[in-house]
Motif scaffolding. Structure first.
Motif, PDB file in Angstrom:
ATOM      1  N   ALA A 185       0.851  -1.207   0.000  1.00 29.35           N
ATOM      2  CA  ALA A 185       0.000   0.000   0.000  1.00 29.35           C
ATOM      3  C   ALA A 185       0.877   1.245   0.000  1.00 29.35           C
ATOM      4  O   ALA A 185       1.940   1.250   0.624  1.00 29.35           O
ATOM      5  N   ASP A 186       0.440   2.288  -0.719  1.00 26.85           N
ATOM      6  CA  ASP A 186       1.170   3.568  -0.691  1.00 26.85           C
ATOM      7  C   ASP A 186       0.415   4.579   0.180  1.00 26.85           C
ATOM      8  O   ASP A 186       1.003   5.330   0.944  1.00 26.85           O
ATOM      9  N   ILE A 187      -0.897   4.589   0.036  1.00 23.58           N
ATOM     10  CA  ILE A 187      -1.761   5.425   0.884  1.00 23.58           C
ATOM     11  C   ILE A 187      -2.641   4.452   1.665  1.00 23.58           C
ATOM     12  O   ILE A 187      -3.209   3.522   1.069  1.00 23.58           O
ATOM     13  N   ILE A 188      -2.720   4.637   2.971  1.00 25.67           N
ATOM     14  CA  ILE A 188      -3.602   3.792   3.795  1.00 25.67           C
ATOM     15  C   ILE A 188      -4.637   4.703   4.436  1.00 25.67           C
ATOM     16  O   ILE A 188      -4.278   5.605   5.210  1.00 25.67           O
ATOM     17  N   THR A 189      -5.897   4.492   4.038  1.00 24.87           N
ATOM     18  CA  THR A 189      -6.986   5.351   4.512  1.00 24.87           C
ATOM     19  C   THR A 189      -7.849   4.583   5.487  1.00 24.87           C
ATOM     20  O   THR A 189      -8.247   3.443   5.197  1.00 24.87           O
ATOM     21  N   ILE A 190      -8.091   5.212   6.660  1.00 25.01           N
ATOM     22  CA  ILE A 190      -8.835   4.529   7.730  1.00 25.01           C
ATOM     23  C   ILE A 190     -10.062   5.352   8.128  1.00 25.01           C
ATOM     24  O   ILE A 190     -10.133   6.553   7.845  1.00 25.01           O
ATOM     25  N   HIS A 191     -11.009   4.679   8.777  1.00 22.69           N
ATOM     26  CA  HIS A 191     -12.259   5.296   9.220  1.00 22.69           C
ATOM     27  C   HIS A 191     -12.208   5.597  10.718  1.00 22.69           C
ATOM     28  O   HIS A 191     -11.976   4.666  11.509  1.00 22.69           O
ATOM     29  N   PRO A 192     -12.442   6.834  11.161  1.00 24.06           N
ATOM     30  CA  PRO A 192     -12.488   7.120  12.604  1.00 24.06           C
ATOM     31  C   PRO A 192     -13.644   6.403  13.293  1.00 24.06           C
ATOM     32  O   PRO A 192     -13.592   6.115  14.480  1.00 24.06           O
ATOM     33  N   GLU A 193     -14.673   6.027  12.498  1.00 22.26           N
ATOM     34  CA  GLU A 193     -15.809   5.296  13.092  1.00 22.26           C
ATOM     35  C   GLU A 193     -15.399   3.868  13.515  1.00 22.26           C
ATOM     36  O   GLU A 193     -16.120   3.186  14.241  1.00 22.26           O
ATOM     37  N   ALA A 194     -14.218   3.431  13.032  1.00 21.12           N
ATOM     38  CA  ALA A 194     -13.828   2.024  13.279  1.00 21.12           C
ATOM     39  C   ALA A 194     -13.017   1.850  14.547  1.00 21.12           C
ATOM     40  O   ALA A 194     -12.588   0.737  14.886  1.00 21.12           O
ATOM     41  N   GLY A 195     -12.732   2.938  15.242  1.00 20.31           N
ATOM     42  CA  GLY A 195     -11.953   2.742  16.469  1.00 20.31           C
ATOM     43  C   GLY A 195     -11.713   4.051  17.200  1.00 20.31           C
ATOM     44  O   GLY A 195     -11.894   5.119  16.626  1.00 20.31           O
ATOM     45  N   PRO A 196     -11.254   3.974  18.428  1.00 22.69           N
ATOM     46  CA  PRO A 196     -11.147   5.165  19.283  1.00 22.69           C
ATOM     47  C   PRO A 196      -9.826   5.932  19.116  1.00 22.69           C
ATOM     48  O   PRO A 196      -9.698   7.030  19.649  1.00 22.69           O
ATOM     49  N   HIS A 197      -8.867   5.374  18.370  1.00 21.45           N
ATOM     50  CA  HIS A 197      -7.527   5.998  18.398  1.00 21.45           C
ATOM     51  C   HIS A 197      -7.075   6.468  17.020  1.00 21.45           C
ATOM     52  O   HIS A 197      -6.081   5.969  16.470  1.00 21.45           O
ATOM     53  N   LEU A 198      -7.827   7.408  16.433  1.00 20.28           N
ATOM     54  CA  LEU A 198      -7.508   7.853  15.058  1.00 20.28           C
ATOM     55  C   LEU A 198      -6.086   8.399  14.969  1.00 20.28           C
ATOM     56  O   LEU A 198      -5.316   8.035  14.069  1.00 20.28           O
ATOM     57  N   HIS A 199      -5.708   9.249  15.948  1.00 20.32           N
ATOM     58  CA  HIS A 199      -4.378   9.887  15.873  1.00 20.32           C
ATOM     59  C   HIS A 199      -3.279   8.832  15.959  1.00 20.32           C
ATOM     60  O   HIS A 199      -2.313   8.834  15.182  1.00 20.32           O
ATOM     61  N   ARG A 200      -3.455   7.881  16.864  1.00 21.96           N
ATOM     62  CA  ARG A 200      -2.427   6.835  17.030  1.00 21.96           C
ATOM     63  C   ARG A 200      -2.316   5.976  15.757  1.00 21.96           C
ATOM     64  O   ARG A 200      -1.218   5.629  15.305  1.00 21.96           O
ATOM     65  N   SER A 201      -3.460   5.669  15.148  1.00 21.18           N
ATOM     66  CA  SER A 201      -3.441   4.864  13.906  1.00 21.18           C
ATOM     67  C   SER A 201      -2.732   5.620  12.789  1.00 21.18           C
ATOM     68  O   SER A 201      -1.949   5.041  12.029  1.00 21.18           O
ATOM     69  N   LEU A 202      -2.970   6.935  12.710  1.00 16.48           N
ATOM     70  CA  LEU A 202      -2.294   7.738  11.671  1.00 16.48           C
ATOM     71  C   LEU A 202      -0.788   7.786  11.939  1.00 16.48           C
ATOM     72  O   LEU A 202       0.026   7.713  11.012  1.00 16.48           O
ATOM     73  N   GLN A 203      -0.414   7.883  13.229  1.00 19.79           N
ATOM     74  CA  GLN A 203       1.023   7.857  13.571  1.00 19.79           C
ATOM     75  C   GLN A 203       1.650   6.536  13.135  1.00 19.79           C
ATOM     76  O   GLN A 203       2.750   6.504  12.590  1.00 19.79           O
ATOM     77  N   LEU A 204       0.905   5.446  13.314  1.00 17.12           N
ATOM     78  CA  LEU A 204       1.404   4.121  12.925  1.00 17.12           C
ATOM     79  C   LEU A 204       1.636   4.079  11.414  1.00 17.12           C
ATOM     80  O   LEU A 204       2.696   3.652  10.939  1.00 17.12           O
ATOM     81  N   ILE A 205       0.663   4.588  10.646  1.00 15.84           N
ATOM     82  CA  ILE A 205       0.788   4.587   9.177  1.00 15.84           C
ATOM     83  C   ILE A 205       2.042   5.364   8.761  1.00 15.84           C
ATOM     84  O   ILE A 205       2.862   4.905   7.958  1.00 15.84           O
ATOM     85  N   LYS A 206       2.212   6.539   9.366  1.00 11.10           N
ATOM     86  CA  LYS A 206       3.373   7.384   8.975  1.00 11.10           C
ATOM     87  C   LYS A 206       4.689   6.766   9.439  1.00 11.10           C
ATOM     88  O   LYS A 206       5.711   6.856   8.767  1.00 11.10           O
ATOM     89  N   SER A 207       4.646   6.069  10.564  1.00  6.81           N
ATOM     90  CA  SER A 207       5.898   5.432  11.065  1.00  6.81           C
ATOM     91  C   SER A 207       6.358   4.343  10.092  1.00  6.81           C
ATOM     92  O   SER A 207       7.525   3.955  10.067  1.00  6.81           O
ATOM     93  N   LEU A 208       5.419   3.863   9.280  1.00 10.24           N
ATOM     94  CA  LEU A 208       5.741   2.817   8.294  1.00 10.24           C
ATOM     95  C   LEU A 208       6.109   3.418   6.940  1.00 10.24           C
ATOM     96  O   LEU A 208       6.263   2.709   5.941  1.00 10.24           O
ATOM     97  N   GLY A 209       6.196   4.766   6.904  1.00 10.60           N
ATOM     98  CA  GLY A 209       6.595   5.438   5.658  1.00 10.60           C
ATOM     99  C   GLY A 209       5.497   5.553   4.626  1.00 10.60           C
ATOM    100  O   GLY A 209       5.757   5.763   3.442  1.00 10.60           O
ATOM    101  N   LYS A 210       4.251   5.390   5.041  1.00 13.08           N
ATOM    102  CA  LYS A 210       3.124   5.463   4.099  1.00 13.08           C
ATOM    103  C   LYS A 210       2.354   6.768   4.303  1.00 13.08           C
ATOM    104  O   LYS A 210       2.450   7.411   5.352  1.00 13.08           O
ATOM    105  N   LYS A 211       1.558   7.132   3.269  1.00 13.04           N
ATOM    106  CA  LYS A 211       0.708   8.317   3.417  1.00 13.04           C
ATOM    107  C   LYS A 211      -0.571   7.896   4.132  1.00 13.04           C
ATOM    108  O   LYS A 211      -1.064   6.777   3.917  1.00 13.04           O
ATOM    109  N   GLY A 212      -1.084   8.816   4.988  1.00 13.01           N
ATOM    110  CA  GLY A 212      -2.270   8.477   5.782  1.00 13.01           C
ATOM    111  C   GLY A 212      -3.491   9.248   5.331  1.00 13.01           C
ATOM    112  O   GLY A 212      -3.399  10.450   5.065  1.00 13.01           O
ATOM    113  N   GLY A 213      -4.613   8.540   5.237  1.00  9.24           N
ATOM    114  CA  GLY A 213      -5.875   9.174   4.858  1.00  9.24           C
ATOM    115  C   GLY A 213      -6.951   8.892   5.885  1.00  9.24           C
ATOM    116  O   GLY A 213      -6.879   7.895   6.615  1.00  9.24           O
TER     117      GLY A 213
END
Ligand code: DX5
Ligand code: ZN
Length: 216
Positions: free
Chosen positions: A81-109
């Motif tokens: 994946a190059d861009i990984i887009t997630i739904h805030p409705e799917a969990g309580p930790h949107l910011h942490r999930s976005l940090q995880l995506i960026k820590s893996l060198g991917k773009k976050g949506g």
């Protein structure tokens, strides 16, 4: 940008279909991942993303309609994946999930379902590379665009301008010859389209993509 959704591809020939939309001028390949829990449908997992990664060098725009999501973010990153887009409705930790995506060198949506307040975006406008406005209730291709989403697209365009950051405004669901002009006029900079692209046979895909790029 035009990001054909492979949800509407012929899955008995998925590799050929990805090759065909790559050749037909797709800017990105939109991969709809569904788990039968967050949405009432099931599609593919990291294994299939890994398999089609070999077929196209175009950015893979992976839309995770799954709950919980954190467990799978590294697996989709590894699969290509190059861009990984997630739904805030799917969990309580949107910011942490976005940090995880960026820590893996991917773009976050961040993708918002039709009734999710746009205010969910405010705390993360400094962290994201893409906003995905769902113009249908997620789960299936071939649905009708929900007109109320046009105002939301325009409002997100204003939020992105105010954030003064390079954020893709992507719209997903019911984008076709009838709706594309109003979606672009509302401010979309990337269009996801499944049924409008995978109509006819592979020879028609370039024409379908060009039609969307031209605004109908
Ligand atoms: C729906 C998916 C959309 C869908 C779009 O849940 O997220 O990407 O594939 O399909 P069309 O363009 O046919 O509405
Ligand atoms: Zn999607």
């Amino acid at each position: 940008m035009i990001a054909p959704s492979i949800l509407s591809a012929d899955f008995s020939r998925l590799g050929d279909e990805v090759r065909a939309i790559d050749k037909a001028g797709a800017d990105m390949i939109h991969v709809d991942v569904m788990d039968g829990h967050f949405v009432p449908n099931m599609t593919i997992g990291p294994l299939v993303v890994k398999a089609i990664r070999k077929v196209s060098q175009k950015p893979f725009d992976v839309h995770l309609m799954i709950e919980p999501v954190d467990l799978f973010i590294p697996l989709f990153a590894e699969a290509g994946a190059d861009i990984i887009t997630i739904h805030p409705e799917a969990g309580p930790h949107l910011h942490r999930s976005l940090q995880l995506i960026k820590s893996l060198g991917k773009k976050g949506g961040v993708a918002l379902n039709p009734a999710t307040p746009l205010s969910f975006l405010e705390p993360v406008m400094g962290d994201i590379d893409l906003v995905l406005i769902m113009s249908v209730n997620p789960g299936f291709g071939g649905q009708t665009l929900i007109p109320s989403q046009l105002d939301r697209i325009a409002e997100v365009a204003r939020m992105i301008k105010a954030a003064n950051r390079d954020i893709i405004l992507e719209v997903d669901g019911g984008v076709n010859a009838e709706t594309v002009k109003s979606v672009i006029e509302a401010g979309a900079t990337s269009l996801v389209a499944g049924s409008a692209v995978f109509t006819g046979d592979a020879a028609d895909y370039a024409g379908n993509i060009d039609m969307l790029r031209r605004g109908g």
